[in-house]
Write a protein that holds these residues in place. Structure first.
Motif, PDB file in Angstrom:
ATOM      1  N   GLN A   8       0.452  -7.953   8.954  1.00 57.13           N
ATOM      2  CA  GLN A   8       0.556  -7.297  10.259  1.00 57.13           C
ATOM      3  C   GLN A   8       0.452  -5.776  10.119  1.00 57.13           C
ATOM      4  OE1 GLN A   8       0.565  -8.810  13.223  1.00 57.13           O
ATOM      5  NE2 GLN A   8       0.423  -6.811  14.160  1.00 57.13           N
ATOM      6  N   GLN A   9       1.084  -5.208   9.109  1.00 56.53           N
ATOM      7  CA  GLN A   9       1.019  -3.763   8.892  1.00 56.53           C
ATOM      8  C   GLN A   9      -0.392  -3.321   8.530  1.00 56.53           C
ATOM      9  OE1 GLN A   9       4.008  -3.787   5.867  1.00 56.53           O
ATOM     10  NE2 GLN A   9       5.618  -3.065   7.263  1.00 56.53           N
ATOM     11  N   VAL A  10      -1.054  -4.086   7.674  1.00 59.64           N
ATOM     12  CA  VAL A  10      -2.425  -3.749   7.274  1.00 59.64           C
ATOM     13  C   VAL A  10      -3.355  -3.864   8.477  1.00 59.64           C
ATOM     14  CG1 VAL A  10      -4.387  -4.455   5.847  1.00 59.64           C
ATOM     15  CG2 VAL A  10      -2.095  -4.365   4.862  1.00 59.64           C
ATOM     16  N   ARG A  11      -3.207  -4.932   9.258  1.00 62.65           N
ATOM     17  CA  ARG A  11      -4.039  -5.121  10.452  1.00 62.65           C
ATOM     18  C   ARG A  11      -3.877  -3.943  11.415  1.00 62.65           C
ATOM     19  NH1 ARG A  11      -2.109  -9.904  12.409  1.00 62.65           N
ATOM     20  NH2 ARG A  11      -3.480 -11.042  11.031  1.00 62.65           N
ATOM     21  N   THR A  12      -2.636  -3.526  11.635  1.00 61.81           N
ATOM     22  CA  THR A  12      -2.369  -2.394  12.530  1.00 61.81           C
ATOM     23  C   THR A  12      -3.014  -1.119  12.005  1.00 61.81           C
ATOM     24  OG1 THR A  12      -0.274  -3.387  13.213  1.00 61.81           O
ATOM     25  CG2 THR A  12      -0.545  -1.021  13.605  1.00 61.81           C
ATOM     26  N   GLN A  13      -2.868  -0.861  10.713  1.00 60.70           N
ATOM     27  CA  GLN A  13      -3.443   0.346  10.129  1.00 60.70           C
ATOM     28  C   GLN A  13      -4.970   0.332  10.203  1.00 60.70           C
ATOM     29  OE1 GLN A  13      -1.908   3.168   9.101  1.00 60.70           O
ATOM     30  NE2 GLN A  13      -0.113   2.183  10.002  1.00 60.70           N
ATOM     31  N   ARG A  20     -11.677  -3.721  14.271  1.00 60.88           N
ATOM     32  CA  ARG A  20     -11.067  -4.650  15.220  1.00 60.88           C
ATOM     33  C   ARG A  20     -10.256  -5.731  14.537  1.00 60.88           C
ATOM     34  NH1 ARG A  20     -15.885  -6.077  19.205  1.00 60.88           N
ATOM     35  NH2 ARG A  20     -15.807  -7.816  17.785  1.00 60.88           N
ATOM     36  N   SER A  21     -10.534  -5.997  13.265  1.00 51.73           N
ATOM     37  CA  SER A  21      -9.819  -7.051  12.548  1.00 51.73           C
ATOM     38  C   SER A  21      -9.973  -6.851  11.041  1.00 51.73           C
ATOM     39  CB  SER A  21     -10.367  -8.417  12.933  1.00 51.73           C
ATOM     40  OG  SER A  21     -11.718  -8.531  12.526  1.00 51.73           O
ATOM     41  N   VAL A  36      -9.905 -11.349   1.105  1.00 52.71           N
ATOM     42  CA  VAL A  36      -9.143 -10.172   1.535  1.00 52.71           C
ATOM     43  C   VAL A  36      -7.774 -10.594   2.042  1.00 52.71           C
ATOM     44  CG1 VAL A  36      -9.052  -8.280   3.204  1.00 52.71           C
ATOM     45  CG2 VAL A  36     -11.197  -8.820   2.039  1.00 52.71           C
ATOM     46  N   ARG A  37      -7.729 -11.636   2.860  1.00 55.24           N
ATOM     47  CA  ARG A  37      -6.445 -12.126   3.368  1.00 55.24           C
ATOM     48  C   ARG A  37      -5.537 -12.567   2.221  1.00 55.24           C
ATOM     49  NH1 ARG A  37      -5.388 -13.122   8.331  1.00 55.24           N
ATOM     50  NH2 ARG A  37      -6.917 -12.905   9.963  1.00 55.24           N
ATOM     51  N   TRP A  43      -0.661  -9.481  -2.856  1.00 55.20           N
ATOM     52  CA  TRP A  43      -0.478  -8.195  -3.518  1.00 55.20           C
ATOM     53  C   TRP A  43      -0.121  -7.037  -2.591  1.00 55.20           C
ATOM     54  CZ3 TRP A  43      -0.175  -8.141  -8.653  1.00 55.20           C
ATOM     55  CH2 TRP A  43      -0.689  -9.252  -9.343  1.00 55.20           C
ATOM     56  N   GLY A  44      -0.150  -7.235  -1.297  1.00 55.74           N
ATOM     57  CA  GLY A  44       0.064  -6.141  -0.362  1.00 55.74           C
ATOM     58  C   GLY A  44       1.409  -5.462  -0.465  1.00 55.74           C
ATOM     59  N   GLN A  45       2.461  -6.197  -0.802  1.00 54.31           N
ATOM     60  CA  GLN A  45       3.797  -5.622  -0.857  1.00 54.31           C
ATOM     61  C   GLN A  45       4.278  -5.361  -2.279  1.00 54.31           C
ATOM     62  OE1 GLN A  45       6.586  -7.569   1.712  1.00 54.31           O
ATOM     63  NE2 GLN A  45       5.003  -8.075   3.187  1.00 54.31           N
ATOM     64  N   ARG A  46       3.438  -5.593  -3.249  1.00 58.15           N
ATOM     65  CA  ARG A  46       3.852  -5.394  -4.647  1.00 58.15           C
ATOM     66  C   ARG A  46       3.622  -3.961  -5.086  1.00 58.15           C
ATOM     67  NH1 ARG A  46       2.976 -10.359  -8.494  1.00 58.15           N
ATOM     68  NH2 ARG A  46       4.333  -9.012  -9.657  1.00 58.15           N
TER      69      ARG A  46
END
Length: 77
Positions: A8-13, A20-21, A36-37, A43-46
């Motif tokens: 959600q944070q990556v999508r918002t940024q 758009r996505s 990517v997902r 790995w997004g929060q590591r």
């Protein structure tokens, strides 16, 4: 190494930067959206280490580079 955040944070940024996505960002960079997902989920929060696989490592490097750019701020009248 700084964590980029959850999906959600990556999508918002990315939306703040004109995408758009996540899928649109992936296609613009030549990545498969499912990869990517998966990279963001795994790995997004590591912060402790980098991904081992070359594709995931490249995806995370591209995401960090994109998210390091300043977001486009829209003026509201």
């Amino acid at each position: 190494m700084k964590a980029i955040g959850n999906m959600q944070q990556v999508r918002t940024q990315l939306m703040l930067r004109g995408y758009r996505s996540v899928e649109e960002w992936a296609q613009s960079r030549g990545h498969i959206s499912a990869s990517v997902r998966r990279a963001i989920y795994d790995w997004g929060q590591r912060e402790d280490r980098e991904p081992h696989g070359g594709i995931t490592r490249q995806i995370m490097a591209d995401l960090r580079k994109t998210l390091a750019d300043e977001p486009v701020m829209l003026e509201v009248e």
